[in-house]
Design a protein around this motif. Structure first.
Motif, PDB file in Angstrom:
ATOM      1  N   ASN A  84     -35.492  14.308 -26.791  1.00 45.46           N
ATOM      2  CA  ASN A  84     -34.256  13.950 -26.110  1.00 45.46           C
ATOM      3  C   ASN A  84     -33.073  14.518 -26.890  1.00 45.46           C
ATOM      4  O   ASN A  84     -33.022  14.434 -28.104  1.00 45.46           O
ATOM      5  CB  ASN A  84     -34.131  12.428 -25.996  1.00 45.46           C
ATOM      6  N   GLY A  85     -32.143  15.146 -26.183  1.00 46.42           N
ATOM      7  CA  GLY A  85     -30.967  15.743 -26.817  1.00 46.42           C
ATOM      8  C   GLY A  85     -31.181  17.165 -27.299  1.00 46.42           C
ATOM      9  O   GLY A  85     -30.237  17.818 -27.729  1.00 46.42           O
ATOM     10  N   GLU A 128     -25.660  19.554 -14.135  1.00 45.46           N
ATOM     11  CA  GLU A 128     -26.604  18.492 -14.470  1.00 45.46           C
ATOM     12  C   GLU A 128     -27.148  17.864 -13.201  1.00 45.46           C
ATOM     13  O   GLU A 128     -26.462  17.795 -12.181  1.00 45.46           O
ATOM     14  CB  GLU A 128     -25.963  17.432 -15.354  1.00 45.46           C
ATOM     15  N   THR A 156     -31.205  21.485 -21.440  1.00 52.56           N
ATOM     16  CA  THR A 156     -31.083  20.379 -22.387  1.00 52.56           C
ATOM     17  C   THR A 156     -31.728  19.134 -21.801  1.00 52.56           C
ATOM     18  O   THR A 156     -31.454  18.745 -20.668  1.00 52.56           O
ATOM     19  CB  THR A 156     -29.600  20.100 -22.721  1.00 52.56           C
ATOM     20  N   ASN A 158     -31.794  15.482 -21.559  1.00 51.72           N
ATOM     21  CA  ASN A 158     -31.045  14.240 -21.742  1.00 51.72           C
ATOM     22  C   ASN A 158     -31.712  13.130 -20.934  1.00 51.72           C
ATOM     23  O   ASN A 158     -31.052  12.322 -20.290  1.00 51.72           O
ATOM     24  CB  ASN A 158     -29.583  14.410 -21.308  1.00 51.72           C
TER      25      ASN A 158
END
Length: 175
Positions: A84-85, A128, A156, A158
């Motif tokens: 995550n991240g 996103e 990414t 998230n």
């Protein structure tokens, strides 16, 4: 590129972009043109294991043949166990003559936390899509992106969780 102190803020992706639990729709007009064995190969995607890459490659070959779209299967294994991240970077040097592309990301089964998102960025623009929190394979479709976007872009995670160790795929289709 961003200057010192500037922050890239993801925005809503272009119209037609969606994030869903697993679905791999293939239009009836395409299915009707395939042989029975090709149909069963394309539709036998209930087990998202190591065979998924083979099934997707066959589907992409058929799409190329039937629709004059150019498709690219990127190395989805880079998403395996992505924390995550964390982010991974991809590049496509040539998307052909098309000014637009569709980016499809298939994530192996995960159970995201509330507010989970996957972000794509080329360092200038970011988009996103939110993920549902139920345990399932996730399909994200970023539609009608400029072809220049995928010349170098990051994905990414998230989602609030580590991505699955397998079953991750990335497909780019020139529109």
């Amino acid at each position: 590129m961003l200057g010192i102190g500037e922050e890239l803020i993801p925005v809503v992706p272009p119209d037609g972009s969606v994030a869903t639990d697993w679905a791999y729709p293939i239009g009836n007009d395409l299915i009707s043109q395939l042989s029975d064995s090709a149909k069963s190969d394309l539709l036998a995607v209930s087990n998202i294991g190591t065979a998924i890459t083979s099934v997707i490659e066959k589907a992409l070959e058929r799409i190329d043949e039937l629709s004059n779209f150019t498709t690219f299967l990127l190395d989805g294994t880079q998403l395996n166990n992505l924390a995550n991240g964390s982010s991974v970077t991809y590049t496509i040097s040539n998307t052909g003559d098309s000014p637009l592309v569709r980016l499809v990301i298939i994530l192996g089964s995960i159970t995201p936390t509330p507010g989970a998102k996957i972000v794509i960025s080329n360092g200038i623009d970011a988009y996103e899509l939110s993920l549902s929190t139920g345990a399932s394979v996730k399909r994200l479709e970023f539609n009608a992106l400029p072809a220049s976007f995928v010349s170098s872009f990051t994905i990414t995670n998230n989602s609030g969780v580590v991505l699955n160790a397998s079953g991750n795929s990335i497909v780019v289709v020139s529109l």
